[in-house]
Design an enzyme around this catalytic site. Structure first.
Site, PDB file in Angstrom:
ATOM      1  N   ASP A  30       0.832  -1.207   0.000  1.00  0.00           N
ATOM      2  CA  ASP A  30       0.000   0.000   0.000  1.00  0.00           C
ATOM      3  C   ASP A  30       0.866   1.256   0.000  1.00  0.00           C
ATOM      4  O   ASP A  30       2.096   1.186   0.092  1.00  0.00           O
ATOM      5  CB  ASP A  30      -0.961  -0.027   1.203  1.00  0.00           C
ATOM      6  CG  ASP A  30      -0.242  -0.435   2.477  1.00  0.00           C
ATOM      7  OD1 ASP A  30       0.834   0.148   2.747  1.00  0.00           O
ATOM      8  OD2 ASP A  30      -0.723  -1.342   3.193  1.00  0.00           O
ATOM      9  N   ASP A  99       1.006   6.128 -13.376  1.00  0.00           N
ATOM     10  CA  ASP A  99       0.647   5.311 -14.522  1.00  0.00           C
ATOM     11  C   ASP A  99      -0.645   5.891 -15.086  1.00  0.00           C
ATOM     12  O   ASP A  99      -1.559   6.232 -14.331  1.00  0.00           O
ATOM     13  CB  ASP A  99       0.400   3.859 -14.072  1.00  0.00           C
ATOM     14  CG  ASP A  99       1.020   2.851 -15.010  1.00  0.00           C
ATOM     15  OD1 ASP A  99       0.613   2.838 -16.180  1.00  0.00           O
ATOM     16  OD2 ASP A  99       1.892   2.091 -14.569  1.00  0.00           O
ATOM     17  N   ASP A 207       0.288   3.877 -20.357  1.00  0.00           N
ATOM     18  CA  ASP A 207       0.050   2.466 -20.668  1.00  0.00           C
ATOM     19  C   ASP A 207      -0.417   2.284 -22.113  1.00  0.00           C
ATOM     20  O   ASP A 207      -1.334   2.990 -22.556  1.00  0.00           O
ATOM     21  CB  ASP A 207      -1.038   1.958 -19.703  1.00  0.00           C
ATOM     22  CG  ASP A 207      -1.161   0.452 -19.689  1.00  0.00           C
ATOM     23  OD1 ASP A 207      -0.206  -0.207 -19.261  1.00  0.00           O
ATOM     24  OD2 ASP A 207      -2.227  -0.064 -20.083  1.00  0.00           O
ATOM     25  N   GLU A 266       4.338   3.713 -23.095  1.00  0.00           N
ATOM     26  CA  GLU A 266       4.570   2.279 -23.265  1.00  0.00           C
ATOM     27  C   GLU A 266       4.026   1.907 -24.636  1.00  0.00           C
ATOM     28  O   GLU A 266       2.840   2.120 -24.906  1.00  0.00           O
ATOM     29  CB  GLU A 266       3.859   1.473 -22.173  1.00  0.00           C
ATOM     30  CG  GLU A 266       4.275   0.012 -22.210  1.00  0.00           C
ATOM     31  CD  GLU A 266       3.180  -0.978 -21.818  1.00  0.00           C
ATOM     32  OE1 GLU A 266       3.509  -2.092 -21.408  1.00  0.00           O
ATOM     33  OE2 GLU A 266       1.987  -0.633 -21.951  1.00  0.00           O
ATOM     34  N   HIS A 338       6.741  -4.947 -14.296  1.00  0.00           N
ATOM     35  CA  HIS A 338       5.745  -5.858 -13.724  1.00  0.00           C
ATOM     36  C   HIS A 338       5.155  -6.818 -14.752  1.00  0.00           C
ATOM     37  O   HIS A 338       4.288  -7.617 -14.403  1.00  0.00           O
ATOM     38  CB  HIS A 338       4.637  -5.022 -13.079  1.00  0.00           C
ATOM     39  CG  HIS A 338       3.922  -4.197 -14.122  1.00  0.00           C
ATOM     40  ND1 HIS A 338       4.527  -3.151 -14.782  1.00  0.00           N
ATOM     41  CD2 HIS A 338       2.691  -4.303 -14.650  1.00  0.00           C
ATOM     42  CE1 HIS A 338       3.690  -2.655 -15.661  1.00  0.00           C
ATOM     43  NE2 HIS A 338       2.565  -3.323 -15.606  1.00  0.00           N
ATOM     44  N   ASP A 339       5.563  -6.714 -16.018  1.00  0.00           N
ATOM     45  CA  ASP A 339       5.043  -7.602 -17.063  1.00  0.00           C
ATOM     46  C   ASP A 339       6.075  -8.617 -17.542  1.00  0.00           C
ATOM     47  O   ASP A 339       5.776  -9.419 -18.431  1.00  0.00           O
ATOM     48  CB  ASP A 339       4.618  -6.788 -18.297  1.00  0.00           C
ATOM     49  CG  ASP A 339       3.415  -5.901 -18.041  1.00  0.00           C
ATOM     50  OD1 ASP A 339       2.594  -6.240 -17.172  1.00  0.00           O
ATOM     51  OD2 ASP A 339       3.306  -4.862 -18.728  1.00  0.00           O
TER      52      ASP A 339
HETATM   53  O1  TEU Z   1       1.024  -3.871 -20.842  1.00  0.00           O
HETATM   54  C1  TEU Z   1       0.868  -4.005 -22.199  1.00  0.00           C
HETATM   55  C2  TEU Z   1       1.646  -5.058 -22.897  1.00  0.00           C
HETATM   56  O2  TEU Z   1       1.848  -4.934 -24.064  1.00  0.00           O
HETATM   57  C3  TEU Z   1       2.151  -6.305 -22.297  1.00  0.00           C
HETATM   58  O3  TEU Z   1       3.296  -6.225 -21.615  1.00  0.00           O
HETATM   59  C4  TEU Z   1       1.015  -7.133 -21.729  1.00  0.00           C
HETATM   60  O4  TEU Z   1       0.734  -6.855 -20.425  1.00  0.00           O
HETATM   61  C5  TEU Z   1       1.206  -8.598 -21.852  1.00  0.00           C
HETATM   62  O5  TEU Z   1       2.279  -8.996 -21.123  1.00  0.00           O
HETATM   63  C6  TEU Z   1       1.152  -9.054 -23.260  1.00  0.00           C
HETATM   64  O6  TEU Z   1       1.615 -10.347 -23.388  1.00  0.00           O
HETATM   65  C7  TEU Z   1       0.326  -2.897 -20.145  1.00  0.00           C
HETATM   66  C8  TEU Z   1       0.556  -3.050 -18.655  1.00  0.00           C
HETATM   67  O7  TEU Z   1       1.914  -2.841 -18.385  1.00  0.00           O
HETATM   68  C9  TEU Z   1       0.049  -4.391 -18.219  1.00  0.00           C
HETATM   69  O8  TEU Z   1       0.349  -4.673 -16.888  1.00  0.00           O
HETATM   70  C10 TEU Z   1      -1.427  -4.404 -18.458  1.00  0.00           C
HETATM   71  O9  TEU Z   1      -1.927  -5.680 -18.187  1.00  0.00           O
HETATM   72  C11 TEU Z   1      -1.784  -4.032 -19.882  1.00  0.00           C
HETATM   73  O10 TEU Z   1      -1.070  -2.917 -20.385  1.00  0.00           O
HETATM   74  C12 TEU Z   1      -3.237  -3.646 -19.963  1.00  0.00           C
HETATM   75  O11 TEU Z   1      -3.438  -2.442 -19.277  1.00  0.00           O
END
Ligand code: TEU
Length: 562
Positions: A30, A99, A207, A266, A338-339
């Site tokens: 948090d 974000d 995003d 992004e 985080h992805d």
């Molecule tokens: O991510 C978009 C994206 O293209 C990817 O990294 C996706 O999350 C996925 O891994 C495709 O295989 C952004 C955010 O960073 C992600 O956390 C979100 O889930 C997504 O957009 C939707 O908002």
């Protein structure tokens, strides 16, 4: 670039709030937890904190599905708590970037609730509503307006009984896409952005901002062998009006402010040519973008089909981006977020050479030309989680993919192997603060399991410890602040055909840095041409100037007055 920009010598630290620090024992990180750990950021020396979404959200995609852009989700705190965090961050001389998720909202956002209520709703056109494909029965499989597959498995269209039409969702069905063709939508977004700037935030990480303009003809996509749905990339990536929208956003939201803001887009699927357009300062769109090509060097037919890592492919890719944005535009430099899975497990060695390879990856990241982004835990060399069963995953992308693949007859163990390597949950396990129970992340039960290696890999044992990964990052960040060549120097790749070494120079005025990294688990001789290059130079980072580099060793040399 005419005059240097503040963000060229800045380093950004990304916090994924769910997993950073839990102050109230509910097992989820948090805002107050972040506030209590700001010493960590100050010790590291970063300039900007990027917060993954903390807005009100049903949490279908952990906050990337927003139901109120102007409130904080109670899971994370409150607006008052946000203001307190912002004040403390600013008091430390750190900026805070939010974000901005405006390609889509949550299906629980009042805009969508209204849009969905009737075909005559004044907000109907705020989203992409379409009827079933001609000659089909609405609601039946295959009747979707196009054959597009969503990024999170299944069709990209959801049928809505109430009005008998479908809405578009590139991501989950709880993330309907906003229709940016509608000027009211754009104005509503800009006004929300101004509200956050007025509150004091220092910019936005936008995003999937290159997906906001769709080809309005909505053509069907190619269906690859073995796949159920068509590919939608061609019709939504860098779409026809995207540059127009970003230039408009810039005029409406940022023009005229003299504040030092950070605008980073992004942009999955972006090419070098498009990135030059997005980041050319003369065009006034964004300062820099996140490209994804280096995240695909180990990718086969899909993101779950993992190829063996080949440094030469990674090096060639990164060098192409360095060269492509050398004279116009600017790079964002990142390994993790985080992805993505953890880079030490992916491109380094998370076994015996974890520390050395984490340091090497840091050296190569921080010393390219561009703005580095450190994702929480990178600075400790955190690794992938040893997942053994699908029940351990939380991420919607991972879970949907597992069930869809198994339903199509794939071997669950094979699917699990792909998830283990590539799942986004690898980087979402809790931050490892110390060697205590749950790594000091929470006193409750963590929402995702803590990596068992937290007993060895944690902040408490690294901050201030001379040879740690943390201190190595700190050193590199300090170097960027002290030495203009790091921010401003030209990049030149050296020994481009070498099998083990990733080497390059950075030159600015009278200073040259030579970076040499042994991207392998074997020793590597310094070839003559590199030895000459390093002769007489000061060894800034690295133990000894031996003619042989040890496995995963990286060094930085500096020449003055060349
Ligand atoms: O991510 C978009 C994206 O293209 C990817 O990294 C996706 O999350 C996925 O891994 C495709 O295989 C952004 C955010 O960073 C992600 O956390 C979100 O889930 C997504 O957009 C939707 O908002």
């Amino acid at each position: 670039m005419s005059s240097p920009q503040w963000w060229q010598s800045a380093v950004v630290y990304q916090v994924y709030p769910r997993s950073f620090a839990d102050s109230d024992g509910d097992g989820v990180g948090d805002l107050e937890g972040i506030r209590q750990h700001l010493d960590h950021l100050s010790a590291l020396g970063v300039d900007v904190l990027w917060l993954s979404p903390v807005y009100r959200s049903p949490m279908d995609d952990n906050g990337y599905d927003i139901s109120d852009y102007q409130d904080i989700d109670p899971l994370f705190g409150s607006l008052d708590g946000f203001d307190a965090l912002l004040a403390d961050v600013h008091a430390r001389g750190i900026k805070l970037v939010m974000d901005l998720v405006v390609n889509h909202t949550s299906d629980e956002h009042p805009w969508f609730v209204e849009s969905r209520s009737s075909k005559d709703s004044p907000k109907r056109d705020w989203y992409w509503w379409r009827s079933a494909k001609e000659g089909t029965v609405p609601g039946e499989p295959g009747s979707e307006p196009t054959n597009w597959g969503s990024f999170f498995s299944g069709p990209a269209w959801e049928y809505d009984d109430a009005t008998g039409e479908y809405y578009l969702h590139l991501f989950s069905r709880k993330q309907p896409d906003l229709n940016w063709e509608n000027p009211e939508v754009r104005q509503a977004v800009y006004s929300m952005m101004r509200w956050w700037l007025d509150r004091g935030v220092d910019g936005f990480r936008m995003d999937v901002i290159n997906l906001i303009s769709k080809d309005p003809a909505l053509p069907d996509g190619d269906v690859r062998p073995g796949e159920e749905h068509g590919r939608l990339g061609r019709f939504v990536i860098d779409g026809p009006r995207v540059h127009e929208y970003l230039a408009e956003m810039h005029r409406e939201v940022f023009a005229g402010t003299d504040r030092e803001l950070l605008l980073v887009g992004e942009t999955p699927g972006v090419t070098v040519e498009e990135a030059r357009l997005y980041t050319d300062p003369a065009r006034q769109e964004v300062d820099m973008v996140f490209q994804f090509e280096h995240m695909q060097v180990d990718r086969g037919a899909s993101k779950w089909d993992v190829l063996p890592f080949d440094m030469r492919v990674l090096r060639q890719c990164l060098a192409r981006w360095q060269e492509g944005l050398a004279d116009v535009g600017w790079n964002s430099l990142y390994w993790d977020n985080h992805d993505q899975p953890r880079v030490v497990s992916r491109f380094g060695d998370d076994g015996p050479c974890r520390v050395e390879s984490a340091k090497l990856l840091a050296t190569v990241l921080h010393l390219q030309r561009g703005t580095p982004y450190v994702y929480q835990g990178d600075e400790l060399g955190m690794t992938n989680y040893p997942f053994t069963s699908v029940d351990q995953f939380d991420d919607i992308e991972s879970v949907n993919y597992f069930h869809e693949s198994v339903a199509q007859g794939e071997d669950p163990q094979d699917v699990l192997a792909g998830l283990r390597a590539m799942s986004r949950d690898n980087s979402r396990t809790p931050m490892q603060w110390d060697d205590s129970n749950h790594a000091g992340f929470t006193t409750g039960t963590p929402w995702l399991p803590v990596n068992p290696n937290h007993v060895d890999v944690n902040a408490a044992s690294q901050v201030g410890a001379a040879d740690s990964v943390f201190e190595h990052h700190r050193r590199l960040i300090a170097l960027r602040h002290e030495e203009p060549v790091v921010a401003l120097g030209d990049f030149t790749l050296l020994v481009p055909d070498h099998d083990q070494l990733f080497a390059f120079t950075r030159c600015h005025e009278a200073t040259e840095l030579v970076v040499v990294a042994n991207f392998s688990g074997e020793p590597a001789e310094l070839p003559g041409v590199l030895a000459d290059r390093c002769a007489g130079a000061e060894l800034l980072i690295g133990g000894r100037p031996d003619p042989t580099l040890t496995p995963w060793e990286s060094r930085v040399y500096r020449h003055r007055s060349r």
